[in-house]
Motif scaffolding. Structure first.
Motif, PDB file in Angstrom:
ATOM      1  N   SER A  13     -13.892  13.299 -12.710  1.00 12.70           N
ATOM      2  CA  SER A  13     -13.228  13.996 -11.615  1.00 12.70           C
ATOM      3  C   SER A  13     -13.594  13.350 -10.285  1.00 12.70           C
ATOM      4  CB  SER A  13     -13.658  15.470 -11.609  1.00 12.70           C
ATOM      5  OG  SER A  13     -13.149  16.151 -10.475  1.00 12.70           O
ATOM      6  N   TYR A  17     -17.039  19.366 -10.550  1.00 16.13           N
ATOM      7  CA  TYR A  17     -16.370  20.534 -11.113  1.00 16.13           C
ATOM      8  C   TYR A  17     -16.959  21.815 -10.528  1.00 16.13           C
ATOM      9  CZ  TYR A  17     -14.201  17.460 -14.562  1.00 16.13           C
ATOM     10  OH  TYR A  17     -13.474  16.467 -15.176  1.00 16.13           O
ATOM     11  N   THR A  50      -8.320  21.726 -16.724  1.00 14.96           N
ATOM     12  CA  THR A  50      -8.279  20.586 -15.810  1.00 14.96           C
ATOM     13  C   THR A  50      -8.325  19.240 -16.520  1.00 14.96           C
ATOM     14  OG1 THR A  50     -10.680  20.647 -15.517  1.00 14.96           O
ATOM     15  CG2 THR A  50      -9.363  21.929 -13.976  1.00 14.96           C
TER      16      THR A  50
END
Length: 257
Positions: A13, A17, A50
């Motif tokens: 990411s 997160y 996600t």
């Protein structure tokens, strides 16, 4: 903006997160139906999915890795995970807390063609290796990178040949071009004309390093493919880099011509 043939995949990411973010690894029987039930549970409880990857283990078994964020759920993360675990065809469920992390832990190791171990190298540092070699060794630096690129691609093409057996040349090139694209190098087109090979590379990652517009490792990979597919050892006799349109045009010639 996503280009005409860009559908980016991602590992990790761009920001940590959120609180209570959880990574799941799940093995299921009768895969597609159970996966549908899992996704429905996640949606019904307003959890955010996600990241999601699914893999066919066998005819009767699937595995999936996913990252869930629980900012807006109507139940606890424990309750939702337990509901997933209790689904009839779930064989195995593992949980890893990724709150505040950039990467998950499951989905390892990376494999190409479900068999060959792979690693991800960021493009800019790879190009900087070429730049430092050139600074340290002069013209010998690019020559080293070219030969290493050729050796690397030759070994990879051997893996295609092993998988495809007696596939004819045009079909083999088509598979190699698919693999070239899937592993992040962009698009590849090779055309032979007598002793010359005209190569077009699209969306090549080398354009993102301002100091280097050409990668000799990349050119060596092209030469390695030609060596294995056409049986000709070649040298680059001309190159054109279109930075704006992210395209490289190469002309290679058989060194025996």
């Amino acid at each position: 903006m996503i280009g005409s043939f860009e559908r980016p995949g991602s590992v990790g990411s761009y920001k940590p997160y959120s609180k209570n973010a959880t990574e799941l690894f799940i093995r299921v029987r009768q895969g597609i139906y159970t996966v549908h039930d899992i996704i429905k549970l996640i949606s019904d409880h307003n959890a955010s999915l996600t990241n999601f990857n699914m893999h066919i283990v066998s005819q009767d078994e699937y595995s999936a890795t996913m990252i869930l964020e629980f900012d807006y759920v109507d139940c606890t993360s424990y309750e939702l995970i337990n509901q997933i675990k209790e689904l009839r065809d779930v064989i195995q469920l593992e949980v890893h807390n990724v709150e505040g992390r950039l990467f998950g832990r499951f989905g390892y190791p990376l494999l190409v063609m479900e068999r060959y171990r792979a690693i991800i190298i960021r493009t800019t540092p790879l190009l900087q290796i070429e730049h430092r070699l050139t600074e340290s060794f002069g013209t010998a630096g690019p020559a080293i990178m070219f030969e290493e690129g050729k050796a690397y691609a030759s070994a990879v093409v051997d893996q295609y040949i092993e998988a495809l057996q007696d596939t004819e040349r045009t079909e083999l090139l088509s598979h190699i071009a698919d693999g070239w694209h899937a592993t992040g190098w962009g698009t590849l087109n090779i055309r032979q004309d007598a002793n010359d090979y005209y190569v077009t590379l699209g969306d090549s990652p080398v354009f993102y390093e301002p100091k280097i517009k050409e990668s000799r490792f990349l050119y060596g990979m092209v030469a390695g493919i030609i060596l294995k597919v056409f049986g000709k050892d070649t040298v680059v006799i001309s190159s054109y880099v279109d930075v704006e349109n992210k395209k490289i045009e190469l002309r290679l010639r058989s060194s025996n011509a």
